[in-house]
Each structure stands twice: as structure tokens, then as C-alpha cells.
Design a protein around this motif. Sequence first.
Motif, PDB file in Angstrom:
ATOM      1  N   CYS A 120       0.858  -1.189   0.000  1.00 46.56           N
ATOM      2  CA  CYS A 120       0.000   0.000   0.000  1.00 46.56           C
ATOM      3  C   CYS A 120       0.889   1.232   0.000  1.00 46.56           C
ATOM      4  CB  CYS A 120      -0.866   0.048   1.260  1.00 46.56           C
ATOM      5  SG  CYS A 120      -2.201  -1.147   1.248  1.00 46.56           S
ATOM      6  N   THR A 121       0.817   1.989  -1.027  1.00 40.83           N
ATOM      7  CA  THR A 121       1.614   3.205  -1.042  1.00 40.83           C
ATOM      8  C   THR A 121       0.766   4.355  -0.537  1.00 40.83           C
ATOM      9  OG1 THR A 121       0.960   4.002  -3.196  1.00 40.83           O
ATOM     10  CG2 THR A 121       2.654   2.314  -3.130  1.00 40.83           C
ATOM     11  N   ASP A 122       1.421   5.404  -0.190  1.00 39.91           N
ATOM     12  CA  ASP A 122       0.734   6.580   0.299  1.00 39.91           C
ATOM     13  C   ASP A 122      -0.141   7.197  -0.792  1.00 39.91           C
ATOM     14  OD1 ASP A 122       1.963   9.192   2.480  1.00 39.91           O
ATOM     15  OD2 ASP A 122       0.145   8.010   2.453  1.00 39.91           O
ATOM     16  N   ALA A 123       0.262   6.953  -2.015  1.00 41.21           N
ATOM     17  CA  ALA A 123      -0.430   7.578  -3.136  1.00 41.21           C
ATOM     18  C   ALA A 123      -1.853   7.045  -3.291  1.00 41.21           C
ATOM     19  CB  ALA A 123       0.352   7.352  -4.423  1.00 41.21           C
ATOM     20  N   ASP A 124      -2.002   5.750  -3.140  1.00 41.72           N
ATOM     21  CA  ASP A 124      -3.350   5.184  -3.163  1.00 41.72           C
ATOM     22  C   ASP A 124      -3.916   5.302  -1.761  1.00 41.72           C
ATOM     23  OD1 ASP A 124      -3.050   4.368  -5.778  1.00 41.72           O
ATOM     24  OD2 ASP A 124      -2.031   2.528  -5.145  1.00 41.72           O
ATOM     25  N   ILE A 125      -5.189   5.512  -1.689  1.00 38.02           N
ATOM     26  CA  ILE A 125      -5.775   5.569  -0.366  1.00 38.02           C
ATOM     27  C   ILE A 125      -5.852   4.179   0.241  1.00 38.02           C
ATOM     28  CG2 ILE A 125      -7.887   6.043   0.888  1.00 38.02           C
ATOM     29  CD1 ILE A 125      -7.718   8.231  -1.850  1.00 38.02           C
ATOM     30  N   CYS A 126      -6.294   3.238  -0.567  1.00 38.06           N
ATOM     31  CA  CYS A 126      -6.358   1.857  -0.116  1.00 38.06           C
ATOM     32  C   CYS A 126      -6.409   0.991  -1.348  1.00 38.06           C
ATOM     33  CB  CYS A 126      -7.607   1.630   0.741  1.00 38.06           C
ATOM     34  SG  CYS A 126      -7.954  -0.108   1.037  1.00 38.06           S
TER      35      CYS A 126
END
Lengths: 135, 135
Positions: A120-126
Amino acid sequence: MRIGELAAANDLTPKTIRFYEQAGLLPAPPRTAGGYRDYPPRTGARLAFVRDAQSAGLTLAEIRSILALRDSGEAPCAHVTDLIQQHLDDIERRMAELRKTRTALRGLAERAATTDPSTCTDADICSIIGDPAGR
Amino acid sequence: MRIGELAAANDLTPKTIRFYEQAGLLPAPPRTAGGYRDYPPRTGARLAFVRDAQSAGLTLAEIRSILALRDSGEAPCAHVTDLIQQHLDDIERRMAELRKTRTALRGLAERAATTDPSTCTDADICSIIGDPAGR
DNA sequence: TTAGACCTTCCAGCACACTGGAAGGTCAAG
DNA sequence: CTTGACCTTCCAGTGTGCTGGAAGGTCTAA
């Protein structure tokens, strides 16, 4: 019969009964000298009808329409039959909706089970929910 | 990006976007000199996430909780997994409820089909609904 | 006489996800 | 300079079935 007694006998609260009156499901009863509502014995049957109709999924508005017909002297049979059919249709629609949502959720659950939290990257919310294509 | 543009791009109304902000789903964006909301491009992704989560049956309150976790820097994976499971359970409960109601309604429909309107007396409100025992 | 159980009306709010409208400000084009 | 599209805030309402509380009236028993 006072409101508290009627309420207790039908497993309701006085509040609910006043609300039903205000909503047009119960006629305004006569009053005692002190201003208390004084219900005729038949009121219990009406409340039982309301309960039965509710458990069949009819809304208070629909129940009111049945009662209004009956109160005007007409037999509400045809109207009732219509309402029953409408509700059956409505239930099918809602079940289909729920099945669709369930399918979506099962897909998400599956994805959740096979997702490494560290991806999970910060860029995607979830990425479980928001990233169906696995971008 | 102004609110109307953002709304159009995501098939929402400006009203809804302001509502989302007020509901804690969107951070308050910077403003232009004239006081207009000026959204960063990433906002679209957030709105898309909201939409996806909604279509999975999550409430705005739940979505807000996911976003809050993410905004605080935590990966919301475990929380999301929980929510998904809760919703699956909820759906099963609602489907069971609907099946029950459907059974009740089918019984009523059956009775309606075999009821002679002339047997409805004034005393009963509606013998289709209110008289399960055939009294 | 007083407590307290019950009743009255009226106003307000719950959850849910918005939506509508009023009153006014900003900005670009003509 | 004016029109009109867009924006702002704030308040209020939608539907559903109640529920809660305040402020006060009534009646019964001790």
C-alpha cells in the motif's frame, strides 16, 4: 382505555400511539373530562392491523391508505393486492442489489486476503478498495 | 481546479463536494484570491475512492474512518478487512430479513387470490392482512 | 397536602446522503 | 458596464418511524 394501557396492551409506547394518530393511522379518540385520550376497545384491533401490515413490509403511508379506504366504507382488497405485489417486486429488486453488493464485497475480501500491506503506497488511499485493476 | 470542474469530472454536483468536505471526507482545499476552492489534481482520486467504497456498500462514516487512518499515515488494511467482513455479515442479515418478508408477502398474495371481497366485513380492517387464522 | 404516576402539547432530533434555495460575491466576455 | 456563469455561506428540508425532553396538567393514594 387510556393511552398507557392501550400502549402496554399492544407492546407500544404512548409516544408511538400519539405519533400514529398524528400520522393519520388512528382517528383522534374522545377525551375524558381531564383531557386524557379515552380509547374505545376496538382500537387494539386497529393497532394489530398496523403491526401485521408493517411486518409484511408495508410502509405507514401505505397502511394509512388502506385504513382510509376502509374508513370510507370501501373494501380495500384490490388496493391491498396491488400493494402486496409492489412490495414483492421491490423485495426482488433489493435482493438483486444486495447480491450485487455482496459479489463486490467478496471480491474485495478475496483481494484483501492476498494483499501485502507493505504494497500500500501513500499515493493510493487503499489498494484493496480503490484499485480494482491492480494498477 | 474549481469545484464545478471537479464535480463534473467525477459526476457529482458542487453541493455534494462541499458536503463531503463538511463531512470530513475531503480536506478543505486552498482558496483562490477570490475565495473559490482550488483543488489539487489528486482530489479526483480521493473522490473515486469514495465512490468505489460506496459501491461496496460502505457508509460515508466508514469511508471517513478509512481516509482518516490513511491521512494519519497508517495503512488502513486491517480496518478495511474488518469493514468488508462486517458488511458481508450485514448483507446476509438483510437478505434473511427480506426472504422472511417475502415469504410473508407470498402468503398474503395467496390469500388475496383466494379471498372473496364480499367476505370482508366492516369489523375487520382487511381480512387479507389482518386475519391470518382465517377467523 | 403532597408525592408520584400518568397524561397533555410542542419542539427537536436520530440515521443517511444528500438537495434546495436564498442572498450575495467573483470573474470573463461582449 | 452589464450580463451571466460560476462561486460563496448558511439554513433548512427530504423520507422513515419513531424517540427524547421540557413544561405543565390530572388524578389517586397515603
